[in-house]
Write a protein that holds these residues in place. Structure first.
Motif, PDB file in Angstrom:
ATOM      1  N   ASP A  39       0.848  -1.193   0.000  1.00  0.00           N
ATOM      2  CA  ASP A  39       0.000   0.000   0.000  1.00  0.00           C
ATOM      3  C   ASP A  39       0.883   1.242   0.000  1.00  0.00           C
ATOM      4  N   SER A  40       2.139   1.084  -0.335  1.00  0.00           N
ATOM      5  CA  SER A  40       3.116   2.167  -0.194  1.00  0.00           C
ATOM      6  C   SER A  40       3.377   2.858  -1.524  1.00  0.00           C
ATOM      7  N   GLY A  41       2.902   4.068  -1.655  1.00  0.00           N
ATOM      8  CA  GLY A  41       3.150   4.828  -2.879  1.00  0.00           C
ATOM      9  C   GLY A  41       2.283   4.389  -4.043  1.00  0.00           C
ATOM     10  N   HIS A  83      13.049  11.701   1.258  1.00  0.00           N
ATOM     11  CA  HIS A  83      12.391  11.163   0.058  1.00  0.00           C
ATOM     12  C   HIS A  83      11.454  10.003   0.357  1.00  0.00           C
ATOM     13  N   GLN A  84      11.681   9.287   1.452  1.00  0.00           N
ATOM     14  CA  GLN A  84      10.692   8.315   1.921  1.00  0.00           C
ATOM     15  C   GLN A  84      11.025   7.913   3.337  1.00  0.00           C
ATOM     16  N   GLY A  85      10.250   6.996   3.908  1.00  0.00           N
ATOM     17  CA  GLY A  85      10.390   6.674   5.327  1.00  0.00           C
ATOM     18  C   GLY A  85      11.782   6.206   5.705  1.00  0.00           C
ATOM     19  N   ARG A  86      12.346   5.319   4.907  1.00  0.00           N
ATOM     20  CA  ARG A  86      13.634   4.739   5.308  1.00  0.00           C
ATOM     21  C   ARG A  86      14.751   5.759   5.284  1.00  0.00           C
ATOM     22  N   ALA A  87      14.606   6.809   4.488  1.00  0.00           N
ATOM     23  CA  ALA A  87      15.618   7.872   4.482  1.00  0.00           C
ATOM     24  C   ALA A  87      15.557   8.619   5.816  1.00  0.00           C
ATOM     25  N   ASP A 113      10.768  -4.013   8.183  1.00  0.00           N
ATOM     26  CA  ASP A 113      12.046  -4.581   7.704  1.00  0.00           C
ATOM     27  C   ASP A 113      13.128  -3.519   7.480  1.00  0.00           C
ATOM     28  N   THR A 114      12.762  -2.380   6.885  1.00  0.00           N
ATOM     29  CA  THR A 114      13.796  -1.354   6.634  1.00  0.00           C
ATOM     30  C   THR A 114      14.228  -0.702   7.950  1.00  0.00           C
ATOM     31  N   THR A 115      13.302  -0.608   8.892  1.00  0.00           N
ATOM     32  CA  THR A 115      13.622  -0.005  10.188  1.00  0.00           C
ATOM     33  C   THR A 115      14.620  -0.896  10.916  1.00  0.00           C
ATOM     34  N   LEU A 136       7.538   7.832  17.245  1.00  0.00           N
ATOM     35  CA  LEU A 136       6.566   7.007  16.525  1.00  0.00           C
ATOM     36  C   LEU A 136       7.093   6.724  15.125  1.00  0.00           C
ATOM     37  N   ASP A 137       6.920   5.482  14.667  1.00  0.00           N
ATOM     38  CA  ASP A 137       7.027   5.201  13.238  1.00  0.00           C
ATOM     39  C   ASP A 137       5.583   5.374  12.754  1.00  0.00           C
ATOM     40  N   ALA A 138       5.324   6.535  12.150  1.00  0.00           N
ATOM     41  CA  ALA A 138       3.946   7.036  12.026  1.00  0.00           C
ATOM     42  C   ALA A 138       3.286   6.759  10.675  1.00  0.00           C
ATOM     43  N   CYS A 139       3.858   5.870   9.865  1.00  0.00           N
ATOM     44  CA  CYS A 139       3.379   5.666   8.480  1.00  0.00           C
ATOM     45  C   CYS A 139       1.857   5.608   8.350  1.00  0.00           C
ATOM     46  N   ARG A 140       1.213   4.893   9.291  1.00  0.00           N
ATOM     47  CA  ARG A 140      -0.241   4.681   9.160  1.00  0.00           C
ATOM     48  C   ARG A 140      -0.971   5.264  10.371  1.00  0.00           C
ATOM     49  N   PHE A 141      -0.567   6.480  10.728  1.00  0.00           N
ATOM     50  CA  PHE A 141      -1.114   7.126  11.930  1.00  0.00           C
ATOM     51  C   PHE A 141      -2.612   7.360  11.823  1.00  0.00           C
ATOM     52  N   MET A 145       8.330   9.124   9.241  1.00  0.00           N
ATOM     53  CA  MET A 145       7.076   8.987   8.492  1.00  0.00           C
ATOM     54  C   MET A 145       7.366   8.691   7.029  1.00  0.00           C
ATOM     55  N   SER A 146       6.641   7.717   6.510  1.00  0.00           N
ATOM     56  CA  SER A 146       6.618   7.492   5.072  1.00  0.00           C
ATOM     57  C   SER A 146       5.308   8.053   4.549  1.00  0.00           C
ATOM     58  N   ALA A 147       5.383   9.134   3.786  1.00  0.00           N
ATOM     59  CA  ALA A 147       4.167   9.756   3.247  1.00  0.00           C
ATOM     60  C   ALA A 147       3.551   8.921   2.132  1.00  0.00           C
ATOM     61  N   VAL A 204       1.108 -14.145   4.531  1.00  0.00           N
ATOM     62  CA  VAL A 204       1.087 -13.517   3.209  1.00  0.00           C
ATOM     63  C   VAL A 204       0.251 -12.255   3.356  1.00  0.00           C
ATOM     64  N   ARG A 205       0.844 -11.136   3.058  1.00  0.00           N
ATOM     65  CA  ARG A 205       0.110  -9.875   3.187  1.00  0.00           C
ATOM     66  C   ARG A 205      -0.501  -9.482   1.851  1.00  0.00           C
ATOM     67  N   LEU A 206      -1.807  -9.250   1.884  1.00  0.00           N
ATOM     68  CA  LEU A 206      -2.486  -8.672   0.726  1.00  0.00           C
ATOM     69  C   LEU A 206      -2.772  -7.221   1.104  1.00  0.00           C
TER      70      LEU A 206
HETATM   71  N1  F0G Z   1       7.927   1.823   8.598  1.00  0.00           N
HETATM   72  C1  F0G Z   1       6.849   1.080   8.293  1.00  0.00           C
HETATM   73  C2  F0G Z   1       5.934   0.623   9.380  1.00  0.00           C
HETATM   74  C3  F0G Z   1       6.602   0.729   6.969  1.00  0.00           C
HETATM   75  O1  F0G Z   1       5.529  -0.004   6.681  1.00  0.00           O
HETATM   76  C4  F0G Z   1       7.484   1.178   5.952  1.00  0.00           C
HETATM   77  C5  F0G Z   1       7.277   0.817   4.564  1.00  0.00           C
HETATM   78  C6  F0G Z   1       8.577   1.970   6.309  1.00  0.00           C
HETATM   79  C7  F0G Z   1       8.759   2.268   7.644  1.00  0.00           C
HETATM   80  C8  F0G Z   1       9.549   2.509   5.302  1.00  0.00           C
HETATM   81  O2  F0G Z   1       8.980   3.482   4.503  1.00  0.00           O
HETATM   82  O3  F0G Z   1       9.002   2.503   2.199  1.00  0.00           O
HETATM   83  O4  F0G Z   1       8.757   4.955   2.556  1.00  0.00           O
HETATM   84  O5  F0G Z   1      10.923   3.841   2.981  1.00  0.00           O
HETATM   85  N2  F0G Z   1       6.498  -0.105   4.217  1.00  0.00           N
HETATM   86  C9  F0G Z   1       6.177  -0.520   2.867  1.00  0.00           C
HETATM   87  C10 F0G Z   1       5.322  -1.738   2.928  1.00  0.00           C
HETATM   88  C11 F0G Z   1       7.338  -0.634   1.948  1.00  0.00           C
HETATM   89  O6  F0G Z   1       5.128  -2.375   1.876  1.00  0.00           O
HETATM   90  O7  F0G Z   1       4.790  -2.059   3.993  1.00  0.00           O
HETATM   91  P1  F0G Z   1       9.435   3.701   2.971  1.00  0.00           P
END
Ligand code: F0G
Length: 458
Positions: free
Chosen positions: A52-54, A99-103, A126-128, A215-220, A255-257, A405-407
């Motif tokens: 669901d990312s991007g 540029h994205q969350g992992r950066a 995983d990236t965290t 917070l890792d706030a991606c889905r706040f 945050m990953s926008a 398996v994630r859908l």
């Molecule tokens: N933290 C969480 C909880 C995430 O789900 C993701 C990315 C990231 C950090 C990293 O953000 O992709 O912008 O660098 N999750 C995507 C996923 C890739 O498919 O769940 P990112």
């Protein structure tokens, strides 16, 4: 309104064609990709639930915002709009685009995490995890016990085990815990929410030991919606008020926008500490860009600012969480066990119990993900021992706690009939589940192996 059907709170304004590769083409694509679904080309996939990312659809207002993006290298007007929206939402005084969350993770951890440190999180994405480990530190997952039980209906399975947090700090010493993180919602643990009470309890422990809380706030926004639905005292609050309260309990966030920013790219680092922020900005200039654009175009900053406002609309969140639950109902009705209750952004199939004849060492969730693609061109992703298994010195592996398996459901992208189709594909695979066989890895990278590993059927 007195009607049962929750409709998409938008009408479609622009469409992209889907291609329909034949079974032979799908077989050939699988072989070419070494049975790794990350190796498929977009046009070889019929319904793409990889992430669901991007992958969501932007609104006409976001696209319109892109036309007024200010591309000034320094001091872009679009940056100030972006900053103001995020400050209003989070209350953090320092907002650093990335540029994205992992950066954002890389910059934060490179600044505050040292060799030998331990970073607690409910469950690291995983990236965290990889970014913590890259600093020669330990990423420690301490989600509550219910979070490991796919069948438990506990409403906040993403909660951190607060007693385990205290034990961790006592065991390793406060000086080796540079920060505590909580991921909302808990993606790797099934997209499960974290309650406000739990965030408050983590805050109290961090206060006691004087440790920053991020917070890792991606889905706040999805987390805020679950709090509104499930936690006492929040039903009359708006999602924005709830989100603001969540952020007010933390000292900062990554945050990953690309998730709840409703954008195709982007992210940010937010915090209150100006000194740490300055060190992060110094690093940002080295790798991402000047602090008022941080690896993004001015138009991306506009799209994110607009997306962060749209994502908190009640009609949107109501539709969003219901459409994920609808997919869960479809999968459940095929008799396939899923992580209960369904999470915010994805349905997680419990492949360990569904394919109990395939041992974890042969990656049952990978086998199921491959089969869904072969059957109907549906691409999901393995979140199990391929992603989180640990190679041991004797050449064997310690399996992951769960084989899922994630859908994942891209935001505002697929309609109900797309999801009905996915349901039919899942049922077709379920009917021949006992014929599925496991896989072995034939090539892998030293970290984040799931992106590039190659497999062969056992
Ligand atoms: N933290 C969480 C909880 C995430 O789900 C993701 C990315 C990231 C950090 C990293 O953000 O992709 O912008 O660098 N999750 C995507 C996923 C890739 O498919 O769940 P990112």
């Amino acid at each position: 309104m007195p009607y049962r059907t929750i409709i998409e709170p938008f009408r479609i304004h622009s469409v992209q064609a889907i291609e329909f590769p034949s079974l032979e083409q799908r077989e050939a694509a699988l072989e070419r990709a070494g049975y790794n679904l990350f190796g498929l080309h977009g046009n070889e996939v019929i319904i793409d639930l990889l992430t669901d990312s991007g992958t969501g659809a932007m609104s006409s207002r976001q696209w319109a915002g892109m036309m007024v993006g200010d591309e000034s290298y320094a001091g872009s007007r679009s940056y100030f709009r972006f900053r103001d929206v995020i400050e209003d939402l989070t209350g953090f005084g320092e907002i650093i685009p990335a540029h994205q969350g992992r950066a954002a993770e890389k910059i934060l951890f490179a600044t505050v995490v040292n060799e030998g440190d331990v970073v607690p999180n409910n469950t690291h994405f995983d990236t965290t995890r990889a970014n913590v480990e890259y600093q020669q530190a330990e990423a420690r997952d301490i989600v509550i016990a219910e979070g490991h039980d796919p069948a438990s209906e506990f409403p906040f399975k993403g909660n951190m085990d607060v007693a385990a947090l205290e034990r961790t700090i006592e065991e390793v010493g406060r000086d080796r815990v540079p920060l505590v993180m909580v991921t909302v919602t808990n993606n790797s643990g099934g997209g499960q929410p974290v309650s406000m009470a739990n965030l408050r309890a983590v805050r109290a422990v961090c206060d006691r030991y004087d440790i920053p809380f991020f917070l890792d706030a991606c889905r706040f926004a999805e987390n805020a919606w679950f709090i509104k639905q499930r936690e006492d005292g929040y039903s009359d609050k708006t999602p924005k008020e709830i989100a603001q309260e969540m952020f007010s309990l933390a000292d900062g966030c990554t945050m990953s926008a690309k998730k709840d920013g409703l954008s195709n790219i982007g992210g940010f680092l937010g915090m209150n500490d100006p000194e740490v922020a300055q060190q992060c900005r110094n690093l940002l200039i080295l790798t991402e860009g000047f602090p008022t654009y941080g690896g993004l175009a001015g138009y991306d900053l506009e799209a994110i600012a607009q997306g962060l406002e749209e994502v908190l609309q009640e009609e949107y969140l109501h539709y969003r969480i219901r459409s994920t639950a609808y997919l869960a109902d479809k999968v459940n009705s095929a008799g396939i066990p899923i992580m209960r209750p369904p999470g915010g952004h994805a349905v997680y199939i419990d492949a360990k119990s569904f394919l109990s004849h395939i041992p974890p060492g042969q990656y049952p969730a990978q086998a199921l993900a491959v089969e869904l693609y072969r059957e109907g061109g549906v691409r999901g992703v393995e979140i199990g021992s391929v992603m989180f298994g640990r190679p041991l010195p004797d050449g064997t592996e310690e399996p992951a706690a769960m084989e899922l398996v994630r859908l994942a459901v891209p935001r505002r992208t697929y309609t109900q009939s797309h999801i009905d189709f996915v349901g039919e594909v899942v049922i077709a695979v379920a009917q021949r589940a006992e014929t599925l066989r496991g896989y072995r890895i034939t090539a892998q990278a030293p970290w984040l192996r799931h992106f590039t590993a190659r497999f062969a059927p056992v």
